[in-house]
Design an enzyme around this catalytic site. Structure first.
Site, PDB file in Angstrom:
ATOM      1  N   HIS A 154       0.854  -1.194   0.000  1.00  0.00           N
ATOM      2  CA  HIS A 154       0.000   0.000   0.000  1.00  0.00           C
ATOM      3  C   HIS A 154       0.882   1.235   0.000  1.00  0.00           C
ATOM      4  CE1 HIS A 154       0.883  -0.569   4.356  1.00  0.00           C
ATOM      5  NE2 HIS A 154       0.907   0.757   4.376  1.00  0.00           N
ATOM      6  N   HIS A 201      -5.566  -2.254   4.345  1.00  0.00           N
ATOM      7  CA  HIS A 201      -5.587  -1.055   3.499  1.00  0.00           C
ATOM      8  C   HIS A 201      -4.831  -1.327   2.212  1.00  0.00           C
ATOM      9  CE1 HIS A 201      -1.913  -0.835   5.709  1.00  0.00           C
ATOM     10  NE2 HIS A 201      -1.728   0.450   5.705  1.00  0.00           N
ATOM     11  N   HIS A 216       4.757   7.255   2.658  1.00  0.00           N
ATOM     12  CA  HIS A 216       5.560   6.054   2.440  1.00  0.00           C
ATOM     13  C   HIS A 216       4.890   5.107   1.455  1.00  0.00           C
ATOM     14  CE1 HIS A 216       2.885   4.494   5.723  1.00  0.00           C
ATOM     15  NE2 HIS A 216       2.960   3.368   5.055  1.00  0.00           N
ATOM     16  N   HIS A 248       1.461  -0.971  14.852  1.00  0.00           N
ATOM     17  CA  HIS A 248       0.459   0.090  14.751  1.00  0.00           C
ATOM     18  C   HIS A 248      -0.809  -0.330  15.506  1.00  0.00           C
ATOM     19  CE1 HIS A 248       2.605   2.161  11.577  1.00  0.00           C
ATOM     20  NE2 HIS A 248       2.425   1.216  10.680  1.00  0.00           N
ATOM     21  N   TYR A 257       9.308   1.897   9.811  1.00  0.00           N
ATOM     22  CA  TYR A 257       9.410   2.970   8.836  1.00  0.00           C
ATOM     23  C   TYR A 257      10.880   3.345   8.703  1.00  0.00           C
ATOM     24  CZ  TYR A 257       4.383   4.238   9.070  1.00  0.00           C
ATOM     25  OH  TYR A 257       3.025   4.266   9.003  1.00  0.00           O
ATOM     26  N   GLU A 267       8.095   1.375   4.162  1.00  0.00           N
ATOM     27  CA  GLU A 267       7.707   0.594   5.329  1.00  0.00           C
ATOM     28  C   GLU A 267       7.905  -0.888   5.036  1.00  0.00           C
ATOM     29  OE1 GLU A 267       3.447   0.469   6.222  1.00  0.00           O
ATOM     30  OE2 GLU A 267       3.894   0.374   8.364  1.00  0.00           O
TER      31      GLU A 267
END
Lengths: 309, 107
Positions: A154, A201, A216, A248, A257, A267
């Site tokens: 993503h 996501h 990112h 997260h 990151y 990431e």
């Protein structure tokens, strides 16, 4: 077939300040597979387990950042339908001819109100992942070269007009809102996480005054152990790390990151919950953004909000 | 041989080797004074103005360093390498800009 329309993130094109230094980084440290170079000087990469010819393209420029992010759609008819739907919605679209990117079919390009250039395409040559389709082994040698993520997962993009961007993704492109962080006054979304399938996501956006910024591009790892190994490889190669390894709260994904040699954040990501389109959106209030970003440390790292390319 | 770098207005002096960027020299010693971002010349938060001294540079993103900046030695500390003792002023900063709409002034 349940998964139609937009299938997945298909490619990102990112600007780097020094091409060969960046090729060494992406090929030998991140461990992507170099698959080609074109007449414009762009260098094409894929993750080892991806089957399409390319997913990550770099070009040398005098500034860092992202040129465009593209999604693969089901087929040509779907591509044409999205083109018509985007125009009917009021967005200008442009057709980029097949072959403009190596081994890639015609693309439909449009610009979001956040300033980001998006693309849709239906064809990219299947070059395979180095494993036969008959009696496949679970992995091949490429898995052990560098960090070696398995796919482009993503991107998180920063720019203005996130509410309008959300409408385009949910009302035209068939995405759904998985999670969001509210603005401090609670009246709007500061950040949104959108899915086109069952991933937590496929693209995310955060409200930011400057248009077209890259926060990112994210690469998927197979396990938490592989994320920790990625951290070891980053330190061995003096890669600039931003946050992590940690988890997260938003998405539940495990993460590091870090930055490429030109200051484009990337990431190494793993995990996350498994949403369905009928699930209710999960909401984080702004005062809990710290847990959303870094659940163990409960810390809203300053660089997360302010460092982009 | 390391050179001495002075951050004006912050009363910070530190030793920085010629092969080490002004930013990494500072932070390797656990000192503060220049904001740290991408460390690759891409994000612009470590912008400084070199007020005295000689140096070499590596490529920086032109989103953050204009021709005028180059002429006035306003550069990104992560891409500047000292070749003499140096003095600098910090002009970049970390601004929390998420949630700040484009039509509202930055805090």
């Amino acid at each position: 077939m349940a998964l139609t329309g937009v299938l997945r993130p298909g490619h990102a094109q990112v600007r780097v300040l020094n091409l060969e230094e960046s090729v060494r980084f992406y090929r030998d440290v991140l461990g992507l597979v170099e698959t080609g170079r074109d007449a414009q000087g762009r260098v094409y990469f894929k993750c080892w387990d991806e089957r399409d010819h390319n997913s990550y393209v770099i070009r040398e420029a005098d500034r860092a950042g992202i040129d465009f992010f593209g999604f693969r759609v089901l087929d040509k008819a779907t591509l044409d339908k999205f083109d018509a739907d985007l125009r009917a919605y009021g967005l200008a679209t442009e057709r980029i001819p097949a072959g403009e990117m190596l081994e890639t079919g015609e693309r439909v390009r449009f610009t979001l109100p956040s300033g980001h250039v998006m693309e849709l395409f239906a064809d990219k040559t299947k070059v395979g992942n180095g494993i036969p389709l008959v009696n496949p082994a679970p992995w091949c040698k490429a898995r052990d070269h560098g960090i070696a993520p398995i796919r482009l997962d993503h991107a998180l993009l920063y720019g203005p007009n996130v509410a309008e961007v959300q409408k385009i993704f949910t009302e035209v492109l068939g995405f759904y809102l998985v999670e969001r962080v509210l603005t401090p006054d609670g009246n709007a979304n500061a950040a949104i996480w959108l899915s086109c399938g069952q991933k937590v996501h496929d693209i995310a956006f955060a409200e930011y005054p400057e248009p077209g910024k890259l926060h990112h591009c994210s690469f998927l790892m197979e396990s938490w152990d592989q994320v920790l190994r990625a951290g070891d490889i980053m330190s061995m190669n003096q890669v600039a790390v931003d946050i992590g390894p940690t988890r997260h709260g938003v998405t539940r994904g495990c993460t590091i990151y870090a930055w490429d040699p030109s200051g484009n954040r990337f990431e190494t990501f793993m995990g996350g919950h498994l949403p369905y389109p009928d699930y209710e959106t999960m909401t984080w209030t702004f005062d809990n953004f710290g847990q959303g970003l870094d659940y163990p440390q409960r810390k809203l790292h300053e660089t997360f909000l302010s460092v982009v390319s | 041989m390391a050179h001495t770098v002075s951050i004006e207005d912050a009363d910070v002096r530190y030793a920085c080797a010629p092969q080490e960027s002004l930013l990494s020299g500072l932070h390797r010693l656990g000192l503060r004074g220049i904001p740290v971002g991408c460390r690759g010349g891409g994000c612009g938060v470590c912008k400084v103005e070199i007020t005295e001294g000689e140096f070499s540079t590596r490529t920086m993103s032109r989103d953050h360093v204009s021709d005028d900046d180059l002429a006035h030695r306003r550069l990104l500390a992560c891409r500047v390498y000292p070749s003499s003792d140096l003095s600098l002023k910090v002009i970049g900063k970390l601004q929390k800009k998420v949630c700040t709409p484009a039509d509202r002034p930055l805090p």
